[in-house]
Design an enzyme around this catalytic site. Sequence first.
Site, PDB file in Angstrom:
ATOM      1  N   ALA A  91       0.852  -1.192   0.000  1.00  0.00           N
ATOM      2  CA  ALA A  91       0.000   0.000   0.000  1.00  0.00           C
ATOM      3  C   ALA A  91       0.886   1.239   0.000  1.00  0.00           C
ATOM      4  O   ALA A  91       2.101   1.146   0.229  1.00  0.00           O
ATOM      5  CB  ALA A  91      -0.894   0.019   1.235  1.00  0.00           C
ATOM      6  N   LYS A  92       0.312   2.364  -0.261  1.00  0.00           N
ATOM      7  CA  LYS A  92       1.037   3.627  -0.115  1.00  0.00           C
ATOM      8  C   LYS A  92       0.024   4.735   0.127  1.00  0.00           C
ATOM      9  O   LYS A  92      -1.134   4.621  -0.299  1.00  0.00           O
ATOM     10  CB  LYS A  92       1.814   3.948  -1.401  1.00  0.00           C
ATOM     11  CG  LYS A  92       2.935   4.926  -1.194  1.00  0.00           C
ATOM     12  CD  LYS A  92       4.157   4.224  -0.657  1.00  0.00           C
ATOM     13  CE  LYS A  92       5.367   5.103  -0.605  1.00  0.00           C
ATOM     14  NZ  LYS A  92       6.586   4.291  -0.484  1.00  0.00           N
ATOM     15  N   GLY A  93       0.470   5.772   0.795  1.00  0.00           N
ATOM     16  CA  GLY A  93      -0.384   6.933   1.006  1.00  0.00           C
ATOM     17  C   GLY A  93       0.349   8.162   0.512  1.00  0.00           C
ATOM     18  O   GLY A  93       1.580   8.154   0.381  1.00  0.00           O
TER      19      GLY A  93
END
Length: 430
Positions: A120-122
Amino acid sequence: MAHRAAPDVGVRVTEPTDDMSPFEAASYFFHNAADRVQLRDEVREVLATCYRELAVQIPVRMDDGRMAVFRGYRIQHNGARGPYKGGIRFHESADLDEVRALAALMTWKNALIDVPFGGAKGGVQCEPGLMSESEMERLTRRFTSMISYVIGVNRDIPAPDMGTNAQTMAWMMDEYGRKNGYTPGIVTGKPVELGGSPGREEATGRGVVICAVHAAKKSGKDFSQMSVAIQGFGNVGFWTAHIAAEMGAKVVAISDVGGGTHNPDGIDLGAVRKHLQDGGLSVASFPGGEEISNQALLELECDMLIPAAIQGVINGANADRIRADIIVEAANGPTTPVADNILHQKGKMVVPDILCNSGGVTVSYFEWVQNIQQFRWELSRVNDELTKKMVFATDAVMELAADKNLSLRDAAFNIAVERVAFAAHLRGYI
Ligand code: GLU
């Protein structure tokens, strides 16, 4: 480098160009691996797209009383191998497409280094350099509360990335805790005083150097005799430079956003630190070296080049002029597919990002384990376990590359894609 607008989800680009978007570039490497390992079509479709994409609007009261509205994202690419995991980037370029690309790279990175996480990444599109500490805190808290529905200790665990640090993680943990109670395992990369792991701060840089030392050794070279140029002096570049020097390599060039400095006899990093402490705004004005541009640094005569800043810096326009024989990708996505093909044809060794920058998330995994067990590890244990994992993964990649006559990137993607596909199959998704 400017790139096109975000493409439709899952579109495959077969002929690489330098204006590919970051997600198109990451997908290009994935699809080529999918071809090589003969992934079934329905598996390919699942892995080519992101599982969940949350985009939020973040209104923040600025110090001057104005209300600014930021865009933020948390994108979960694939969770077959475990809870989603990946950093949060605060940067002006952190748009939907870039965050998608970084989320997908986390899936492959976590699988390759074999930590039990998905990817995931934000990101929040903002300019941290222009914001005060209290504006950053308000932005972080608001963003955390907006993504709180999709994160969780066993669901999705954020960490620092460009523009964020241990303090950002402390605010995130605190904000999440307001509704959910004290939950140190909700983020990693926290301050050690709040349950962070010893060694996490320098872990990405340490992992880069462990990987560089081992890759050099396996190809008959001695890292401690090498000259190294490093682009970027944020968390990753800074620690990579210091640990490389500690291991005996000669760091001949470093740079930050303001430019770089070059000294063929080796840069005195202690003196650089003093220069910055004494008010020097950039390493470029360091008196112990000659000022060079970020572009020129990439093309320097040296044994090893370590891009440790942003994506796309090695591209079709300069790949031909890279003189270092070994390129170690400490940044995420520093080499465009066009440049990757050129470097491969020229016989350069490119140690790919998903292998060599995985030390950060590896120690994040150790931090998460310590939080769940409520048991603190010693620094020596963290570094030993990190070394074991980095060496094991580097061996696996180099052996497969030699066996199948692949580049290190292609070998790394083969291993990662097969692992994720198999986990998804075991779960019965596909
Ligand atoms: N942001 C880092 C990376 O790109 C670390 C991610 C993490 O520790 O979860 O790998």
